[in-house]
Design an enzyme around this catalytic site. Structure first.
Site, PDB file in Angstrom:
ATOM      1  N   LYS A 128      20.809 -29.659  43.492  1.00 32.51           N
ATOM      2  CA  LYS A 128      19.467 -29.193  43.118  1.00 32.51           C
ATOM      3  C   LYS A 128      18.573 -29.100  44.169  1.00 32.51           C
ATOM      4  O   LYS A 128      17.626 -28.256  43.961  1.00 32.51           O
ATOM      5  CB  LYS A 128      19.211 -30.414  41.956  1.00 32.51           C
ATOM      6  CG  LYS A 128      19.739 -30.499  40.831  1.00 32.51           C
ATOM      7  CD  LYS A 128      19.366 -31.283  39.488  1.00 32.51           C
ATOM      8  CE  LYS A 128      20.290 -30.874  38.330  1.00 32.51           C
ATOM      9  NZ  LYS A 128      20.195 -32.181  37.439  1.00 32.51           N
ATOM     10  N   LYS A 208      31.755 -24.627  36.916  1.00 31.31           N
ATOM     11  CA  LYS A 208      31.593 -25.119  35.634  1.00 31.31           C
ATOM     12  C   LYS A 208      30.730 -24.401  34.602  1.00 31.31           C
ATOM     13  O   LYS A 208      29.523 -23.989  35.045  1.00 31.31           O
ATOM     14  CB  LYS A 208      31.477 -26.587  35.541  1.00 31.31           C
ATOM     15  CG  LYS A 208      30.138 -27.034  36.105  1.00 31.31           C
ATOM     16  CD  LYS A 208      29.460 -28.373  35.346  1.00 31.31           C
ATOM     17  CE  LYS A 208      28.138 -28.411  35.340  1.00 31.31           C
ATOM     18  NZ  LYS A 208      27.530 -29.509  34.493  1.00 31.31           N
ATOM     19  N   LYS A 211      24.206 -24.384  31.856  1.00 31.79           N
ATOM     20  CA  LYS A 211      23.110 -23.587  31.304  1.00 31.79           C
ATOM     21  C   LYS A 211      22.349 -23.299  32.866  1.00 31.79           C
ATOM     22  O   LYS A 211      21.680 -22.109  32.918  1.00 31.79           O
ATOM     23  CB  LYS A 211      21.957 -24.644  30.792  1.00 31.79           C
ATOM     24  CG  LYS A 211      22.398 -24.540  29.177  1.00 31.79           C
ATOM     25  CD  LYS A 211      22.462 -25.819  28.454  1.00 31.79           C
ATOM     26  CE  LYS A 211      22.621 -27.090  28.971  1.00 31.79           C
ATOM     27  NZ  LYS A 211      23.068 -28.042  28.182  1.00 31.79           N
TER      28      LYS A 211
HETATM   29  P1  ADP Z   1      24.424 -28.708  31.267  1.00 28.39           P
HETATM   30  O1  ADP Z   1      25.487 -29.246  32.543  1.00 28.39           O
HETATM   31  O2  ADP Z   1      24.832 -27.467  30.939  1.00 28.39           O
HETATM   32  O3  ADP Z   1      23.097 -28.808  31.689  1.00 28.39           O
HETATM   33  P2  ADP Z   1      24.249 -31.515  30.584  1.00 28.39           P
HETATM   34  O4  ADP Z   1      24.198 -31.995  31.652  1.00 28.39           O
HETATM   35  O5  ADP Z   1      23.216 -31.686  29.529  1.00 28.39           O
HETATM   36  O6  ADP Z   1      24.733 -29.838  30.250  1.00 28.39           O
HETATM   37  O7  ADP Z   1      25.845 -32.095  29.883  1.00 28.39           O
HETATM   38  C1  ADP Z   1      25.832 -32.449  28.506  1.00 28.39           C
HETATM   39  C2  ADP Z   1      27.303 -33.345  28.428  1.00 28.39           C
HETATM   40  O8  ADP Z   1      28.187 -32.097  28.420  1.00 28.39           O
HETATM   41  C3  ADP Z   1      27.580 -34.053  29.657  1.00 28.39           C
HETATM   42  O9  ADP Z   1      28.514 -34.852  29.216  1.00 28.39           O
HETATM   43  C4  ADP Z   1      28.482 -33.249  30.465  1.00 28.39           C
HETATM   44  O10 ADP Z   1      29.248 -33.937  31.272  1.00 28.39           O
HETATM   45  C5  ADP Z   1      28.906 -32.119  29.489  1.00 28.39           C
HETATM   46  N1  ADP Z   1      29.286 -30.878  30.079  1.00 28.39           N
HETATM   47  C6  ADP Z   1      28.387 -29.881  30.371  1.00 28.39           C
HETATM   48  N2  ADP Z   1      29.066 -28.857  31.049  1.00 28.39           N
HETATM   49  C7  ADP Z   1      30.124 -29.202  30.829  1.00 28.39           C
HETATM   50  C8  ADP Z   1      31.504 -28.321  31.131  1.00 28.39           C
HETATM   51  N3  ADP Z   1      31.318 -27.243  31.796  1.00 28.39           N
HETATM   52  N4  ADP Z   1      32.732 -28.910  30.840  1.00 28.39           N
HETATM   53  C9  ADP Z   1      32.879 -30.052  30.411  1.00 28.39           C
HETATM   54  N5  ADP Z   1      31.871 -30.807  29.990  1.00 28.39           N
HETATM   55  C10 ADP Z   1      30.530 -30.422  30.372  1.00 28.39           C
END
Ligand code: ADP
Length: 339
Positions: A128, A208, A211
């Site tokens: 970040k 991965k 967003k």
């Molecule tokens: P993002 O990474 O899109 O901002 P979040 O951090 O809010 O999403 O993640 C919410 C949940 O979804 C967490 O438990 C995270 O580990 C899971 N998660 C997010 N992206 C992935 C991914 N690409 N594959 C598997 N799990 C994911």
């Protein structure tokens, strides 16, 4: 930013005996395929056997966005999404982080046993810092301490997350060990649980799905948007011509088919022998994703049209957790020798 709460309903007594699980998700508005396959599926599954607590972590989101009004809308959208995907307020507790101020208070107390060096070596902090060099705020550094507080304030022993969260959870365990060693056994060290798709790759096929990267498949988007996102997916980069045999084990499109139909082996074989082309496989995947999420999408649209009902669920969730959060804080104050 807190939601405007309806008068708080009386807290529902908690069923004793079931082990507690906790997980948080950022209010980013959309739920993408990675969220669902990597985490939310487990939220839904585990709510039946555990005392399940799910939190929309708006304070965490403030480390990367400062638009509170947008966050407020997105918090409700995320709540509606989770309910549409199968969270049942009769079986689990869904609430907003900023509605339970005890989390931030506990975060301060945990921060006093957390060496800065642990936080500085967190991969997401390093990432970040690169992503937002003009806004390296203190929250970015201390994020894992608040995350630890979110989990341990309810003494959760299981945390359903995607594998991208493994390092953060390890840090939570270290913070728990540090606290318990100094002040006596207080918190259980929580264990991560993953789904069978612990890391879903994005449409770029490399990073991965996230967003913040912008490589998502948005499961509640209109069908045409989903089609466009799936058709933009990178497949096997070594397969140049239609007649080239593919490598389904490295093709993200083929891998995602695993979750959306009974014929994964046939799709694998079709790709390996070049009987099917990448475009065919993507078209099929797009239609299957659209069909799979259609009922949930409809439910989501209904919920979002009744914002008061969604807010009520969130308010009831926060009210229900108040006694637990307060009890843990009181115990921690006592153990630390505070008033
Ligand atoms: P993002 O990474 O899109 O901002 P979040 O951090 O809010 O999403 O993640 C919410 C949940 O979804 C967490 O438990 C995270 O580990 C899971 N998660 C997010 N992206 C992935 C991914 N690409 N594959 C598997 N799990 C994911």
């Amino acid at each position: 930013m807190a939601l405007e709460l309806a008068p708080a309903p009386a807290p529902v007594p908690v069923a004793a005996g079931r082990p507690r699980i906790f997980s948080g998700i950022q209010p980013s508005g959309i739920v993408h395929l990675g969220n669902d396959l990597g985490a939310v599926r487990n939220y839904v599954r585990l709510q039946h056997d555990y005392e399940a607590i799910y939190c929309i972590v708006d304070y965490h989101a403030l480390t990367t966005t400062h638009d509170g009004a947008l966050l407020r809308v997105r918090t409700r959208e995320m709540a509606a999404s989770l309910l549409a995907l199968g969270l049942d307020p009769e079986r689990c507790t869904l609430f907003v982080q900023s509605d339970r101020p005890e989390h931030t208070e506990l975060a301060w107390l945990l921060a006093t046993v957390t060496p800065v060096s642990w936080l500085e070596r967190t991969p997401s902090y390093k990432e970040k810092k690169l992503n937002q060099p003009d806004d390296i705020n203190h929250g970015l550094l201390t994020y894992p301490v608040l995350q630890a507080a979110d989990i341990v304030i309810y003494k959760a022993s299981v945390v359903p997350v995607g594998r991208d969260q493994a390092a953060h959870l390890e840090l939570t365990r270290e913070i728990v060990r540090a606290f318990n060693a100094r002040y006596g056994e207080t918190f259980p060290a929580p264990q991560a649980v993953f789904t069978e798709a612990p890391i879903v790759l994005g449409t770029d096929g490399v990073r991965k799905m996230s967003k913040s990267v912008g490589n998502t498949i948005d499961i509640f988007a209109p069908p045409d948007v989903i089609r466009k996102q799936v058709m933009s997916m990178v497949t096997d980069t070594k397969r140049i011509l239609r007649m080239d045999p593919g490598r389904p084990s490295v093709c993200n499109v083929c891998q995602l088919h695993r979750h959306f139909g009974p014929d994964y082996e046939a799709i694998w074989e079709g790709e390996r022998t070049a009987r099917t082309g990448c475009v065919d496989t993507k078209r099929l995947l797009a239609e299957r994703i659209i069909a799979y999420y259609a009922p949930a999408r409809e439910h989501y649209l209904e919920l979002i049209a009744r914002p008061d009902d969604v807010d009520e669920v969130l308010a009831a969730g926060a009210a229900r957790l108040k006694p637990w959060a307060e009890a843990t804080l009181a115990e921690v104050h006592a153990k630390m020798g505070l008033r």
